[in-house]
Design a protein around this motif. Structure first.
Motif, PDB file in Angstrom:
ATOM      1  N   HIS A 603       0.815  -1.219   0.000  1.00  0.00           N
ATOM      2  CA  HIS A 603       0.000   0.000   0.000  1.00  0.00           C
ATOM      3  C   HIS A 603       0.849   1.269   0.000  1.00  0.00           C
ATOM      4  N   HIS A 604       2.028   1.198   0.601  1.00  0.00           N
ATOM      5  CA  HIS A 604       2.811   2.407   0.856  1.00  0.00           C
ATOM      6  C   HIS A 604       3.811   2.669  -0.271  1.00  0.00           C
ATOM      7  N   ALA A 605       3.780   3.856  -0.818  1.00  0.00           N
ATOM      8  CA  ALA A 605       4.659   4.211  -1.943  1.00  0.00           C
ATOM      9  C   ALA A 605       6.121   4.230  -1.542  1.00  0.00           C
ATOM     10  N   ARG A 606       6.413   4.417  -0.256  1.00  0.00           N
ATOM     11  CA  ARG A 606       7.799   4.521   0.204  1.00  0.00           C
ATOM     12  C   ARG A 606       8.359   3.195   0.707  1.00  0.00           C
ATOM     13  N   PHE A 607       7.571   2.110   0.598  1.00  0.00           N
ATOM     14  CA  PHE A 607       8.021   0.795   1.048  1.00  0.00           C
ATOM     15  C   PHE A 607       8.265  -0.110  -0.152  1.00  0.00           C
ATOM     16  N   LEU A 608       9.116  -1.085   0.016  1.00  0.00           N
ATOM     17  CA  LEU A 608       9.241  -2.202  -0.923  1.00  0.00           C
ATOM     18  C   LEU A 608       9.332  -3.453  -0.067  1.00  0.00           C
ATOM     19  N   ASN A 609       8.221  -4.184   0.043  1.00  0.00           N
ATOM     20  CA  ASN A 609       8.137  -5.312   0.967  1.00  0.00           C
ATOM     21  C   ASN A 609       8.566  -4.840   2.357  1.00  0.00           C
ATOM     22  N   SER A 610       9.555  -5.477   2.974  1.00  0.00           N
ATOM     23  CA  SER A 610       9.936  -5.080   4.339  1.00  0.00           C
ATOM     24  C   SER A 610      11.197  -4.227   4.347  1.00  0.00           C
ATOM     25  N   GLY A 611      11.560  -3.648   3.215  1.00  0.00           N
ATOM     26  CA  GLY A 611      12.895  -3.076   3.069  1.00  0.00           C
ATOM     27  C   GLY A 611      13.106  -1.634   3.473  1.00  0.00           C
ATOM     28  N   TYR A 612      12.047  -0.881   3.773  1.00  0.00           N
ATOM     29  CA  TYR A 612      12.264   0.548   3.997  1.00  0.00           C
ATOM     30  C   TYR A 612      11.565   1.122   5.218  1.00  0.00           C
ATOM     31  N   PRO A 672      -2.004  -3.072   5.731  1.00  0.00           N
ATOM     32  CA  PRO A 672      -0.872  -3.044   4.794  1.00  0.00           C
ATOM     33  C   PRO A 672       0.361  -3.737   5.356  1.00  0.00           C
ATOM     34  N   PHE A 673       1.049  -4.403   4.467  1.00  0.00           N
ATOM     35  CA  PHE A 673       2.231  -5.204   4.790  1.00  0.00           C
ATOM     36  C   PHE A 673       3.503  -4.365   4.650  1.00  0.00           C
ATOM     37  N   GLY A 674       4.510  -4.685   5.456  1.00  0.00           N
ATOM     38  CA  GLY A 674       5.816  -4.058   5.313  1.00  0.00           C
ATOM     39  C   GLY A 674       6.371  -3.449   6.583  1.00  0.00           C
ATOM     40  N   TRP A 675       5.489  -3.109   7.527  1.00  0.00           N
ATOM     41  CA  TRP A 675       5.958  -2.534   8.787  1.00  0.00           C
ATOM     42  C   TRP A 675       6.675  -3.586   9.633  1.00  0.00           C
ATOM     43  N   TRP A 676       7.719  -3.168  10.334  1.00  0.00           N
ATOM     44  CA  TRP A 676       8.440  -4.045  11.251  1.00  0.00           C
ATOM     45  C   TRP A 676       7.731  -4.101  12.602  1.00  0.00           C
ATOM     46  N   GLY A 677       8.153  -5.059  13.419  1.00  0.00           N
ATOM     47  CA  GLY A 677       7.552  -5.206  14.736  1.00  0.00           C
ATOM     48  C   GLY A 677       7.657  -3.953  15.582  1.00  0.00           C
TER      49      GLY A 677
END
Length: 715
Positions: A603-612, A672-677
């Protein structure tokens, strides 16, 4: 140019390595900056390369700030040994010699005590370049006889499904859609996750093409739909698309809109298909999908009567229990209508068939090094990466010793793998020795015994094989590895040496690996030209001449509506809809307890999977994790924007802020997916909730068949 007597500026060309279809070209500006002992090269700017034939100078919001990642103060630059409890993130700095000595001794002890299958390799597409993704570790793990890993968490199911109709993963190259008259974007959010393709679509629209967006979420791409010019947005319930496809084929055959000549000359099993869809009326599909019957009818007629109809899809729809059947069935539509006749017509997905088809994977990974039985079958077991939690804990149904050592690189499974809390339980085991090669202290790395520092893309030569366009690119290292970092291939050369292994191929350098892997590519030419176009039919039609230059590679030489191969696998011979168990229309008892189907989209334009998510210019700019609900579902739970809700099922529960929008249907929610714990209120992640049931075939996983209940969080 010269900046001063000791500072020189130059540019170095490369390509983005992220798990994204666009694989953009970039240019890094490097300054040789003065130091006390001379000069050192420093990357001072990274911008899109305007000469790149696909990305044409534009980068995404993530990669525009890539140097923030390279130069982050949180970057891992030295080996570290854990000194606190697993998960605490407490480490001490150690030398490479000490780290390798411990790794060599511990791995040797595991193999001696439990056998080589007690060692698990674990990697994915964090860097999807040739050496970083495909060439790192394969020879090492094959030689020692480690457990084999099925890497099918994302992308493999698409090809596995389509190939049951077409014989291979070959598809329409995406920029050929400039010639299309109708572009169906089915389960793909092009404007967000494939942004450099959008100009092609806009060019086709300028020439009169219409678009149809089919998605369970009203995405950024769906917002581009203009009904006034004949566009459509169709929003089926998640996992029900196959029912709609069957009804579309019912309409096409009923209305005599199928291409009889194409079917006669180039397909197999039409009569069986006709029988299979006879009962799939638009009304029957409407009851399953939640789409009006007249919409399905009109969509079917549009697809069948518009020459040059392109069905564009990517990864999202595979994340259902019926994921492979989705692509198998979708591939039947252009075979039924004869869309492959026309330039710009057919099914468009990954072009890995064309680009990665140039890689000699056996030469790169040397499967001949793997221990075998007298009959030639390999000895090591194989496990599926999507079931990591099970592999590290129960090992149900596996008649072998459990995993006692794991090496992780190129991924962050504690954030990306479904049923994440079971994976966490496995990583917490005291008897599991874990090595992680990383750029940052990720959620997964926090559970490692040894963490080793990894290079970024601008610090190592590699070759990028896109899956969204045809331009294979050479990535030239712009600067030397920072600190004590090393790339993925060097990592395994060092570990092999630490274990005292003497197989010569384990120590081939990167140039030798590239040469072995790319027998048909002149690497010097590729480096000089910066990118080379993969072979593709000159007239733009991947199946335009089935009897000649573009044969259909099934056993029958025809596109197969009915498949003996599927029947032999225990799957239906013909396209068939099976409702996923963990879905709104699936298991009644489960849906009664957990009445909301959860999607975990990008969902997030500034994320790429869990990388950012961890970077200060990325995560904070996207706000915080949330659960998205439609107004009706929010009202039923007396929730409003900004409230804190608990999203839970039998796997886990997470607390997130509520966001009420009109993008979802009743009964469907999205986290949305990608955020860390660390970004979540309770330290868990979206994938703590998701389903790890495997797909029907292809080895993928049903993330999107996840049922939850949502309630107000206790204060």
């Amino acid at each position: 140019m010269t900046i001063d007597e000791r500072t020189v500026t130059r540019t170095v060309d490369g390509a983005c390595h992220h798990d994204c279809p666009d694989s953009c070209g970039w240019t890094v500006t490097v300054e040789d900056q003065p130091t006390e002992s001379g000069t050192r090269p420093v990357a001072v700017k990274l911008r899109g390369n305007p000469d790149h034939p696909f990305s044409q100078g534009e980068l995404c919001p993530k990669v525009n700030r890539f140097l923030d990642r390279v130069n982050s103060p949180d970057r891992l630059l030295h080996p570290m040994r854990r000194v606190g409890p697993k998960g605490s993130g407490e480490f001490e700095r150690v030398s490479w010699d000490d780290a390798l000595a411990e790794i060599g001794a511990r791995l040797g002890d595991v193999i001696d005590t439990h056998g080589p299958e007690a060692l698990l390799p674990y990697s994915d597409a964090g860097n999807q370049s040739l050496l970083s993704m495909f060439g790192a570790g394969g020879r090492f793990f094959n030689h020692v006889g480690a457990t084999q890993l099925t890497r099918a968490i994302c992308g493999v199911v698409v090809g596995a499904g389509a190939s049951m109709t077409n014989g291979s993963g070959a598809s329409l190259e995406a920029t050929e859609m400039v010639h299309s008259n109708l572009i169906v974007l089915w389960g793909t959010n092009t404007r967000l996750t494939n942004r450099h393709l959008w100009p092609t679509i806009e060019a086709a629209r300028a020439d009169g093409a219409r678009i149809v967006v089919v998605d369970p979420i009203r995405t950024l791409t769906a917002e581009a739909v203009d009904p006034a010019r004949g566009d459509r947005f169709i929003q089926p319930l998640p996992g029900t698309d196959i029912a709609m496809m069957l009804a579309m084929m019912h309409v096409i055959i009923r209305e005599d809109l199928h291409d009889v000549d194409w079917i006669t000359d180039h397909t197999l099993g039409f009569d069986e298909l006709d029988d299979a869809v006879a009962d799939w009326t638009p009304q029957r599909a409407a009851d399953v999908c939640g789409i009006d019957a007249d919409v399905i009818e009109a969509f079917a007629i549009d697809v069948a009567t518009t020459p040059g109809t392109a069905l564009r899809t990517l990864i999202g729809p595979e994340h259902h229990e019926n994921g492979a059947m989705f692509f198998r069935t979708l591939a039947c539509l252009p075979a039924l209508t004869g869309a492959w006749r026309h330039r710009g017509g057919g099914m468009s997905r990954s072009v890995g068939h064309w680009t990665e088809g140039q890689i000699d994977f056996d030469a790169l990974n040397r499967p001949d090094l793997t221990p075998t039985n007298p009959d030639g079958s390999i000895i090591p077991r194989t496990v599926n990466m999507s079931r990591l939690g099970e592999v590290l804990t129960t090992m149900d149904g596996v008649d072998h010793a459990p995993i006692h050592a794991m090496i992780v690189w190129n991924c962050n499974p504690l954030v990306t793998v479904p049923n994440a809390e079971l994976t966490r339980a496995g990583l917490e085991r005291d008897d599991l020795f874990t090595v992680v090669h990383e750029q940052f202290l990720t959620d997964t790395a926090r559970y490692a015994d040894i963490v080793l520092p990894a290079t970024t893309q601008i610090e190592a030569d590699d070759v990028v094989f896109p899956w969204g366009h045809l331009w294979v690119a050479y990535n030239e290292a712009a600067v030397a590895p920072m600190g004590e970092t090393c790339n993925n291939t060097e990592l395994f050369r060092r570990i092999a040496a630490a274990m005292g292994l003497d197989e010569p191929s384990l120590f081939d350098d990167d140039a030798a690996l590239m040469k072995a892997a790319l027998p048909t590519i002149d690497i010097d030419e590729l480096r000089s030209e910066r990118w080379l176009r993969a072979p593709y039919p000159e007239d733009g039609r991947p199946f335009g001449d089935p009897a000649g230059s573009t044969p259909i590679p099934t056993g029958s030489g025809r596109m197969e509506f009915a498949s003996d191969e599927l029947e032999a696998m225990g799957q239906p011979r013909v396209p068939t809809f099976v409702q996923p168990r963990e879905s709104i229309g699936g298991d009644g008892e489960l849906a009664g307890r957990f009445p909301v189907q959860l999607l975990t989209p990008k969902h997030h334009a500034r994320f790429l999977n869990s990388g950012y998510a961890q970077l200060p210019k990325h995560g904070p700019a996207e706000g915080a994790p949330f659960v998205e609900l439609c107004p009706a579902d929010a009202a039923d739970r007396e929730l409003t924007d900004g409230d804190v809700a608990t999203v839970h099922n039998d796997r886990a529960s997470i607390e997130v802020v509520v966001k009420v929008t009109d993008r979802l249907r009743p009964g469907v929610a999205a986290v949305p997916f990608g955020w860390w714990g660390a970004d979540h209120r309770d330290g868990k992640v979206a994938n703590s909730l998701t389903n790890d049931t495997l797909t029907d075939w292809g080895g993928g996983v049903a993330y999107s068949d996840t049922l939850v209940q949502i309630t107000r969080a206790e204060t």
